[in-house]
Each structure stands twice: as C-alpha cells, then as structure tokens.
Design a protein around this motif. Structure first.
Motif, PDB file in Angstrom:
ATOM      1  N   ILE A  19       0.845  -1.199   0.000  1.00 16.98           N
ATOM      2  CA  ILE A  19       0.000   0.000   0.000  1.00 16.98           C
ATOM      3  C   ILE A  19       0.879   1.248   0.000  1.00 16.98           C
ATOM      4  O   ILE A  19       0.649   2.190  -0.746  1.00 16.98           O
ATOM      5  CB  ILE A  19      -0.939  -0.011   1.224  1.00 16.98           C
ATOM      6  N   GLU A  28       4.053   1.345  -0.929  1.00 18.00           N
ATOM      7  CA  GLU A  28       4.837   1.395  -2.167  1.00 18.00           C
ATOM      8  C   GLU A  28       3.992   1.947  -3.318  1.00 18.00           C
ATOM      9  O   GLU A  28       4.459   2.779  -4.095  1.00 18.00           O
ATOM     10  CB  GLU A  28       5.375   0.005  -2.528  1.00 18.00           C
ATOM     11  N   ALA A  29       2.753   1.483  -3.396  1.00 18.52           N
ATOM     12  CA  ALA A  29       1.873   1.973  -4.463  1.00 18.52           C
ATOM     13  C   ALA A  29       1.644   3.470  -4.296  1.00 18.52           C
ATOM     14  O   ALA A  29       1.712   4.236  -5.262  1.00 18.52           O
ATOM     15  CB  ALA A  29       0.546   1.217  -4.437  1.00 18.52           C
ATOM     16  N   GLY A  30       1.405   3.904  -3.070  1.00 22.67           N
ATOM     17  CA  GLY A  30       1.149   5.317  -2.818  1.00 22.67           C
ATOM     18  C   GLY A  30       2.343   6.190  -3.166  1.00 22.67           C
ATOM     19  O   GLY A  30       2.211   7.204  -3.836  1.00 22.67           O
ATOM     20  N   ARG A  31       3.526   5.738  -2.721  1.00 26.47           N
ATOM     21  CA  ARG A  31       4.727   6.518  -3.028  1.00 26.47           C
ATOM     22  C   ARG A  31       4.996   6.499  -4.529  1.00 26.47           C
ATOM     23  O   ARG A  31       5.306   7.517  -5.129  1.00 26.47           O
ATOM     24  CB  ARG A  31       5.945   5.934  -2.294  1.00 26.47           C
ATOM     25  N   GLY A  32       4.858   5.306  -5.113  1.00 25.20           N
ATOM     26  CA  GLY A  32       5.173   5.137  -6.528  1.00 25.20           C
ATOM     27  C   GLY A  32       4.268   5.942  -7.445  1.00 25.20           C
ATOM     28  O   GLY A  32       4.676   6.340  -8.522  1.00 25.20           O
ATOM     29  N   MET A  33       3.034   6.173  -7.023  1.00 24.10           N
ATOM     30  CA  MET A  33       2.142   6.934  -7.894  1.00 24.10           C
ATOM     31  C   MET A  33       2.343   8.432  -7.732  1.00 24.10           C
ATOM     32  O   MET A  33       1.769   9.212  -8.478  1.00 24.10           O
ATOM     33  CB  MET A  33       0.673   6.548  -7.647  1.00 24.10           C
ATOM     34  N   LEU A  61       2.310  10.273  -4.508  1.00 27.49           N
ATOM     35  CA  LEU A  61       1.715  10.958  -3.355  1.00 27.49           C
ATOM     36  C   LEU A  61       2.826  11.542  -2.495  1.00 27.49           C
ATOM     37  O   LEU A  61       3.799  10.858  -2.195  1.00 27.49           O
ATOM     38  CB  LEU A  61       0.889   9.982  -2.514  1.00 27.49           C
TER      39      LEU A  61
END
Lengths: 320, 211
Positions: free
Chosen positions: B107, B109-114, B116
């Motif tokens: 969660i 990683e996805a947030g940082r990667g997109m 945010l």
C-alpha cells in the motif's frame, strides 16, 4: 520517426553492502509507444532496472532520461505522477472505495469533480469492471478484480509511461490470461509506453513487442520475441527461452511475425483450400489449420479481414 | 447521596481536575510519542532499546516515582504530569509503532510510486490505516492515567484522589464511596467509548463502513 521514451545511459545500481551491482553499466533505449517486457529470474536486476525509472531506487551512477529529459530534473512526485505504477502486491487503499482509489491522482492534480467522474467511468469500462463497483471497497473484490482497479488507478492521470512489476504474478492462471489479453488491447488502444517485469517466459513473449532478457545485472538480449526465440544471443538466453516442447514454442510466435507479407507473395497457389487467421494468432493455430486435409495455405488477415500475408507448410517449417 | 448533594461543587471541581489532568497527560504524551515513533520507524535499530527503557519506566511504582520527582520539581501538578506522561509513553509508542507497521507495505509502495507526497500519504493513507491500533494504545493510556492520577493527589495534584485520601484519613465512608464511584465510572466510560471508536476505526480501515 518514433522518439525514445526512456533512455538508460551507463546506469549502474549497487545496493549498500551488496558485493556486486544489481544493475551493471546498462544502456537501453525504449521507443515511445512500445510494450517492453523485462524477463529474468529473481535477483537478476529486472525489478531494480524498472524501479530506477520512477526513482524508487536511485542509480549509483549513470543517467536515465524520459523524453530526452533527465529524470532528476523533475521534482520527485511530479515525475511519478507522469508514470503509471502497477505492482504485484496491488496495494489498493483498503479504506477507500474503488472510485476513491482511482481518483487519487486526479485529485492531486486538482481536476474538477466532473472530469474525475468521467475519467472513473471511462477507466472502469476500459478494465472491464462494472460501474456498480464504484462504491465498493477493495476487500469486496477478487484478486483479479483488484488488479484491474490497480491498473485503472495507475492510468487515472493518463500517464504516457506505465511501469508494471509482475502485476499478474499472484493471480490465478485463467484470470491472468484474460488480463494479459486486455493489457494488449489497452496498449494498442492508448499507445502507452509500457515496461513490464515478469519471470514468466510465456507472458514476456505474449505481451512484449520487444523483450529485455536480464541475468546477473546485465541485459543479455533486447529484441523482438521472435528474434529472441530464433536467434538467442547467448547460452543463457537459449536456456531460458528454449522450450523442450516445440509445440509450445509455436504458441509464442504470432502469425504476422512468421508470414510472407502479401506484396512479396509472387505466385499465389490456386490449388487447395485456404484458411484465414488473425495477425495475433499463434503459429500453433496455423499449424492446426495446415494439418487439416486439403489446406495448403493459411492467410493472415487484419482487423478488417483483409489478407496481409500468407503462411504455407514450407514457410512454417522455416520458422521452427 | 446526601453528601453528594451537599458537596456537589467540590465533587464537580475534583472531577474536572481529574479529567483535566488525564487529558493534559494524553495530549502532551501524544505530542511526544508521535515524533518518537516516526523516528523509530526510520531508525529501526533504536526500537528495541527505547521500548525496553519505556518498559522499565512503566514498572516503577507510582509512589516511588512521585517520591523521586517531588525533591526535583516540588509538589503539585508538575510532578504528576511528568510521571503520568512518562508512564503513558510505553503504550503510546508501542501501539503507534505497531499501527504503522501493520500496514501492508504494498500500500505504501503503491502510494509513493504513484506520486503521493509524504504528508498526503501520512494523513490520507497511513494514519487512517494505523488508527485502530493507535486508539487501542490511547485507550490503555487513558485508563491507566485515570488510575495513577488518583494517587497523584497525594502530592497535591488535585483530582478525585483527594476525596479518597480524605475519606481514609477522616474515616468518612461517603467520601470513599463517592471518590471510588466517580473514578471507576470515569475509567469504565472512557474505556467503553474508546473501545467503540477503536472498532469503528477498524471497520473503516478494512473498508467495511464509510464515514
């Protein structure tokens, strides 16, 4: 002329305390609009290669450029917003509804609510999820459905580049196949530049216009699936892609890659029966047609059913 | 009952004092525990020694702690606050750490990667997901603080302990009963309220209700 969307220039990444680099002096050019799969065993550096593009990992040396601009030129999050990111763990926000998940980046970009709503509607259609899922929570969806949302969320800000790290690795085989088919359709439709990490040879061959085969931090071969199969650059590539079952190998080659294009067909054989397959069909289906009695040639037709090439028994034998 | 009617102003004053002491402890303790926890999440190596030290502090008997603090800072509300905040750190830091660590790394990683930003990621994603466990820590903190704050009246910090100590010294059962009732009632009610809040936060973090 197509432009290079992503360029690696002498990029090396050595993790702290690691004996050797995860990615070693790599040069690479990714054409805009291409679907590139990165294939290799775990620990070969394929994920590190991918994650340097959105700066989850920083290169130890060398430069990475996107559309000719060095990636460090952008503020970190501005760079990442331009790049869609899909991971094996999916990582949906469990406390937010499907539509809130998809709206994350459009909200950061301060799109007006109406535009965000239209985008959500469009994306749910694109990834084949019913509109009724909008108000649901991730826990109410199956793994395959969740990854469809993951895909929609990653595409929400309409990024030109998509990075996908084994996105279908944890999804059952049947769902995985339909997701792969849809990925191909989506890429055709939207012309994104996609980099897709996988350890599955079949998946790499099926999805990629070109394949990067990696081992030990270096690129072993960067070529079309057909070339990788037909002319593996070295023993490692050969071992990796060599299928002990030739029949399975036929499944990896698309008809359009093996056909004689129509303009060079000098003498159309008028005898015998002809059958037709689509461009994307595998040579396996061509073989099955050729094995039927009386069939001497298989025409390859495009989306409008117009013949674009032909495959005969002799041609098929040449390719395998 | 007569006692309560006759001395309702004193009961009210002591109750308010008690609530104030408890809430002040909680607010200040959280302001300390939050940065400490966020730091420990980044520098993992310190986690074990810090938690061990906080555990050590927690097992010091409250009388001993007060006796130790009075010569240093005198009597009154100051030593009481210091002691209560020190006791609170164990549950707060431990649960804050557990809360943030309970979040599935994908969660984050996805947030940082997109793309945010870290502030947005913290407020919108990490905090709501860690909240149930954090509220659990606050619940334990509040109930123990209400208890120990009772003893703090021994060093002139006020609160419902005054009633209990007076009752004991003056052999006045009404004071003892009212003091005990109010202090336990306060602990039970806050425990129940926070327990409900905790369950609600948990349902929200799992995506089962919307707020």
């Amino acid at each position: 002329m197509s432009q290079d969307a992503i360029v690696f220039n002498e990029v090396t990444k050595t993790f702290p305390k690691a004996a050797k680099p995860a990615v070693n002096e790599t040069n690479l050019r990714i054409e805009a609009g291409s679907f590139v799969t990165i294939l290799g065993a775990s620990g070969c550096g394929k994920t590190t290669l991918l994650k340097m593009i959105n700066r989850i990992h920083e290169p130890s040396s060398g430069r990475i450029l996107i559309n000719g601009q060095e990636i460090t030129k952008w503020p970190l999050n501005e760079l990442r917003i331009q790049i869609g990111y899909v991971i094996q763990g999916i990582g949906l926000f469990p406390h937010l509804t499907i539509e809130e998940n998809i709206a994350t980046i459009p909200k950061v970009l301060k799109w007006p609510p109406k535009r965000i709503q239209e985008r959500i509607d469009y994306l749910l259609d694109l990834v084949h999820l019913p509109q009724s899922f909008k108000k649901r929570y991730p826990a109410q969806l199956s793994g395959g459905q969740q990854q469809r949302v993951g895909l929609a969320r990653a595409m929400a800000g309409d990024p030109a580049i998509m990075l996908m790290d084994e996105p279908f690795g944890a999804i059952d085989a049947i769902t995985r196949e339909s997701l792969q088919d849809e990925m191909i359709q989506i890429q055709k439709k939207l012309n994104k530049t996609i980099m897709f990490v996988t350890h599955d040879v079949q998946e790499a061959m099926k999805l990629g216009d070109r394949i990067i085969v990696m081992n030990d931090g270096t690129i072993q071969q960067y070529d079309t699936p057909l070339e990788v199969l037909a002319r593996p650059a070295n023993e490692f590539v050969q071992k990796l892609v060599k299928s002990d079952n030739q029949f399975n190998q036929l499944d990896l080659i698309k008809a359009e890659d093996a056909m004689i294009p129509l303009d060079s067909v000098s003498n159309e054989s008028s005898q015998g029966v002809a059958r037709a397959v689509g461009r994307e069909s595998s040579l396996k289906s061509v073989l099955l047609l050729l094995l039927q009695p009386e069939v001497t040639v298989v025409w390859v037709v495009d989306e409008e059913e117009t013949p674009v090439g032909s495959i005969t028994w002799e041609q098929l034998k040449l390719k395998v | 009952m007569d006692y309560a009617i006759k001395h309702y102003d004193q009961l009210l004053l002591l109750t308010v004092q008690h609530i104030f002491l408890t809430l002040a402890t909680l607010v200040i303790a959280l302001l300390i525990a939050l940065p400490v926890s966020l730091l420990l999440l980044r520098v993992q190596a310190f986690t074990v020694p810090v938690l061990a030290a906080l555990g050590l502090v927690y097992v010091v008997p409250s009388m001993a702690m007060f006796a130790f603090l009075v010569p240093l800072v005198g009597v009154g509300i100051t030593p009481a606050l210091i002691a209560l905040i020190a006791y609170s750190q164990l549950f707060l830091v431990r649960n804050l750490l557990a809360g943030f660590k309970s979040i599935n790394p994908s969660i984050i990683e996805a947030g940082r990667g997109m793309g945010l930003g870290s502030l947005r990621l913290f407020w919108r994603i990490e905090l709501p997901l860690a909240l149930p466990i954090i509220i659990g820590g606050i619940r334990l903190t509040i109930t123990t603080t209400i208890g120990i704050a009772t003893i703090a009246s021994w060093i002139n910090a006020g609160g419902l302990g005054v009633l209990l100590f007076d009752g004991l010294y003056q052999n006045n059962p009404a004071k003892i009963i009212w003091g005990a009732l109010l202090v336990s009632g306060m602990a039970i009610v806050s425990n129940q309220l926070l327990f409900r809040l905790e369950r609600k936060a948990l349902r929200r973090a799992k995506g089962e209700v919307s707020l």
